[in-house]
Design a protein around this motif. Structure first.
Motif, PDB file in Angstrom:
ATOM      1  N   THR A 180     -10.418  18.494  14.297  1.00 55.80           N
ATOM      2  CA  THR A 180      -9.565  19.102  15.327  1.00 55.80           C
ATOM      3  C   THR A 180      -9.950  20.562  15.529  1.00 55.80           C
ATOM      4  N   SER A 181     -10.192  21.264  14.426  1.00 57.75           N
ATOM      5  CA  SER A 181     -10.576  22.677  14.496  1.00 57.75           C
ATOM      6  C   SER A 181     -11.912  22.854  15.214  1.00 57.75           C
ATOM      7  N   MET A 182     -12.869  21.967  14.918  1.00 58.31           N
ATOM      8  CA  MET A 182     -14.176  22.030  15.590  1.00 58.31           C
ATOM      9  C   MET A 182     -14.023  21.863  17.108  1.00 58.31           C
ATOM     10  N   ILE A 183     -13.230  20.886  17.504  1.00 53.23           N
ATOM     11  CA  ILE A 183     -13.021  20.626  18.936  1.00 53.23           C
ATOM     12  C   ILE A 183     -12.406  21.859  19.604  1.00 53.23           C
ATOM     13  N   LEU A 184     -11.390  22.421  18.975  1.00 55.26           N
ATOM     14  CA  LEU A 184     -10.716  23.583  19.563  1.00 55.26           C
ATOM     15  C   LEU A 184     -11.634  24.807  19.590  1.00 55.26           C
ATOM     16  N   HIS A 185     -12.471  24.948  18.573  1.00 58.44           N
ATOM     17  CA  HIS A 185     -13.435  26.053  18.549  1.00 58.44           C
ATOM     18  C   HIS A 185     -14.388  25.944  19.743  1.00 58.44           C
ATOM     19  N   VAL A 186     -14.886  24.742  19.988  1.00 59.49           N
ATOM     20  CA  VAL A 186     -15.812  24.525  21.101  1.00 59.49           C
ATOM     21  C   VAL A 186     -15.122  24.818  22.436  1.00 59.49           C
ATOM     22  N   MET A 187     -13.900  24.336  22.588  1.00 61.66           N
ATOM     23  CA  MET A 187     -13.156  24.572  23.839  1.00 61.66           C
ATOM     24  C   MET A 187     -12.909  26.068  24.040  1.00 61.66           C
ATOM     25  N   HIS A 188     -12.522  26.737  22.968  1.00 58.25           N
ATOM     26  CA  HIS A 188     -12.237  28.182  23.021  1.00 58.25           C
ATOM     27  C   HIS A 188     -13.521  28.959  23.356  1.00 58.25           C
ATOM     28  N   TYR A 189     -14.630  28.561  22.733  1.00 60.44           N
ATOM     29  CA  TYR A 189     -15.921  29.226  22.950  1.00 60.44           C
ATOM     30  C   TYR A 189     -16.315  29.173  24.431  1.00 60.44           C
ATOM     31  N   HIS A 190     -16.033  28.048  25.061  1.00 58.43           N
ATOM     32  CA  HIS A 190     -16.419  27.869  26.468  1.00 58.43           C
ATOM     33  C   HIS A 190     -15.270  28.163  27.446  1.00 58.43           C
ATOM     34  N   ASP A 191     -14.219  28.834  26.950  1.00 60.38           N
ATOM     35  CA  ASP A 191     -13.076  29.234  27.798  1.00 60.38           C
ATOM     36  C   ASP A 191     -12.443  28.052  28.520  1.00 60.38           C
ATOM     37  N   ARG A 192     -12.358  26.925  27.826  1.00 62.30           N
ATOM     38  CA  ARG A 192     -11.669  25.762  28.395  1.00 62.30           C
ATOM     39  C   ARG A 192     -10.281  25.695  27.768  1.00 62.30           C
ATOM     40  N   ASP A 193      -9.270  25.859  28.561  1.00 64.18           N
ATOM     41  CA  ASP A 193      -7.908  25.952  28.040  1.00 64.18           C
ATOM     42  C   ASP A 193      -7.324  24.554  27.831  1.00 64.18           C
ATOM     43  N   VAL A 194      -6.901  24.264  26.601  1.00 67.72           N
ATOM     44  CA  VAL A 194      -6.253  22.983  26.294  1.00 67.72           C
ATOM     45  C   VAL A 194      -5.009  23.247  25.455  1.00 67.72           C
ATOM     46  N   ASP A 195      -4.052  22.331  25.519  1.00 70.28           N
ATOM     47  CA  ASP A 195      -2.917  22.364  24.604  1.00 70.28           C
ATOM     48  C   ASP A 195      -3.360  21.754  23.275  1.00 70.28           C
ATOM     49  N   TYR A 196      -2.625  22.072  22.203  1.00 68.62           N
ATOM     50  CA  TYR A 196      -3.058  21.556  20.904  1.00 68.62           C
ATOM     51  C   TYR A 196      -1.974  21.664  19.853  1.00 68.62           C
ATOM     52  N   MET A 197      -2.177  20.903  18.780  1.00 67.36           N
ATOM     53  CA  MET A 197      -1.434  21.043  17.530  1.00 67.36           C
ATOM     54  C   MET A 197      -2.421  20.771  16.406  1.00 67.36           C
ATOM     55  N   VAL A 198      -2.599  21.758  15.523  1.00 66.32           N
ATOM     56  CA  VAL A 198      -3.557  21.629  14.428  1.00 66.32           C
ATOM     57  C   VAL A 198      -2.890  22.081  13.136  1.00 66.32           C
ATOM     58  N   GLY A 199      -3.369  21.550  11.991  1.00 70.14           N
ATOM     59  CA  GLY A 199      -2.706  21.810  10.721  1.00 70.14           C
ATOM     60  C   GLY A 199      -3.222  22.985   9.928  1.00 70.14           C
ATOM     61  N   ALA A 200      -4.045  23.850  10.527  1.00 67.16           N
ATOM     62  CA  ALA A 200      -4.554  25.023   9.809  1.00 67.16           C
ATOM     63  C   ALA A 200      -4.671  26.194  10.774  1.00 67.16           C
TER      64      ALA A 200
END
Length: 451
Positions: free
Chosen positions: A118-138
């Protein structure tokens, strides 16, 4: 919308409260104790309860919803009042689903790896300025909160935990999200206080796969026999997309991922993390990120908090801490550090801290899990066993379970600390695995050992 949280102080609950506050909701909450960092973060937004405890008078018909945390009991006075008034009571996952019914729900499930993926996916989205909703455990670098909810974003990425939803809803959390896009990383028996047999535990993952919406997809780790069995046996009309560990090499303590463009240096290491990376890549591609863009972003991913987190590094020594506690995680993490630093002595320390790990019958599953270490240490607190109302475990039982003649075992926190700080870490790697803190160890103090 007016929402009240019963047991607001938990990690997940306070993050959801902050997300709703940021969305403009009216948020209140109660708890009998709140620790850092939840306390300061709630206080900064004006959401910290004025007094600790349960106050039924806070529960009125003005509330649109009550969110019930796992920390609360079924006889909680605020819960009883909400039930009497006929208010809508949600578990944490139920409320997340309610907030994401009109979104594309991406759910990452598995006994291990789900937080990292989950963290990897969000890192990639954040890196490319793609805004998504999320819930992650760390807690993640570059992210203020662990839960984000908006009205506008098309995607929501959810870490799919198999633990129970609430004191009055005994369904696993990940049964409630109804994914459009799902991933299953691995199945290794855990939470034995809730799932007393392996068969009962595996059945929860069958239900998860069957909960994926018609026409959805499951990306699954084909190297895990249980995952392969569960996914391929499902009759749910969904696409089934296997993944496996990609080719990689390790040179002078650096991991190089083999890609079509040539070897790519990456920050994370270990076969299990490369396997996680392969799963994350496919999910990102489902979300519209092409392979080249994924590789560009993932090269800068340093890992999820508490997952193979580097404490300190010197010229000839390095120290890591990791959340690993289940047998499969302990084995994977220990092997990963040894493979990364194969020419150094590996000192691996494991704290048995969870309900499962302190269960005398479950202990046998740790057989061989520390074999990759040159020096293996196990710490556990007899007091923790008492608190969890478990039968006492002995040093002899632990030594027998791990099947390692030279296993070092400590039950006293001070004795363990004396051992640790007496170690010469020259040309060594130190690995501290625990979901606790070894009876009060300050991990910052460990930095002094690294030269």
């Amino acid at each position: 919308m007016n929402v009240h949280f019963i047991a607001i102080g938990g990690s997940a609950m306070h993050n959801l409260a902050l997300a709703l506050h940021n969305k403009g909701y009216q948020v209140t909450g109660s708890d009998d104790e709140i620790f850092e960092p939840s306390k300061s973060r709630l206080q900064a937004k004006g959401l910290l309860p004025e007094a600790f405890g349960w106050f039924p008078e806070k529960i009125t018909t003005d509330l649109d919803a009550v969110v019930l945390g796992m920390h609360a009991k079924a006889d909680n006075p605020e819960l009883l009042k909400a039930q009497d008034l006929g208010l809508k009571i949600y578990s944490y996952p139920e409320f997340l689903y309610e907030q994401s019914k009109n979104k594309t729900r991406v759910v990452i499930g598995g006994s291990h790896g789900k937080t990292t993926i989950t963290s990897m996916i969000l890192h990639v989205m954040h890196y490319h300025d793609r805004d998504v909703d999320y819930m992650v455990g760390a807690q993640l670098d570059g992210f203020d909160v662990m839960v984000k909810l908006t009205d506008d974003n098309d995607f929501i990425v959810l870490e799919g935990d198999e633990y129970l939803s609430s004191p009055i809803d005994r369904r696993p959390k990940f049964h409630l999200y109804k994914p459009n896009i799902a991933l299953l990383s691995g199945i290794a028996w855990d939470h034995i206080n809730v799932f007393p047999t392996y068969e009962n535990y595996e059945a929860q993952f069958k239900i998860f796969v069957d909960s994926i919406v018609n026409g959805g997809s499951i990306t699954y780790n084909e190297e895990d026999e249980a995952v392969k069995r569960v996914v391929e046996a499902s009759e749910n009309p969904i696409r089934k997309l296997p993944y496996h560990t990609p080719e990689f090499t390790v040179e002078d303590g650096e991991t190089l991922l083999e890609t079509e463009e040539g070897p790519l240096p990456i920050e994370v290491f270990g076969a299990h993390n490369l396997n996680n990376l392969a799963g994350a890549k496919w999910i990102c591609q489902h979300m519209g990120v092409d392979e080249d863009d994924f590789y560009e972003a993932i090269a800068t991913f340093k890992g999820a908090s508490k997952r193979l987190e580097k404490i300190a590094e010197g010229k000839t020594s390095v120290a890591y801490k990791d959340f690993a506690h289940s047998p499969s995680k302990v084995a994977a993490t220990t092997k990963a550090v040894k493979a990364q630093f194969e020419n150094r002595k590996l000192i691996a320390c494991l704290e048995l801290h969870t309900y499962s790990s302190l269960n005398a019958e479950f202990l046998k599953h740790y057989k061989g899990s520390l074999d990759a270490a040159d020096k293996a240490v196990v710490f556990y607190s007899p007091h923790a066993v008492e608190i969890k109302k478990l039968e006492a475990v002995t040093k002899a039982q632990i030594a027998s379970a791990f099947e390692r003649d030279d296993l070092i075992i400590y039950t006293n926190p001070d004795s363990f600390k004396q051992f640790l700080f007496a170690q010469n870490l020259e040309n060594s790697a130190l690995l501290l695995m625990s979901s606790g803190n070894y009876g009060g160890l300050n991990f910052d103090d460990v930095k002094s050992l690294v030269k």
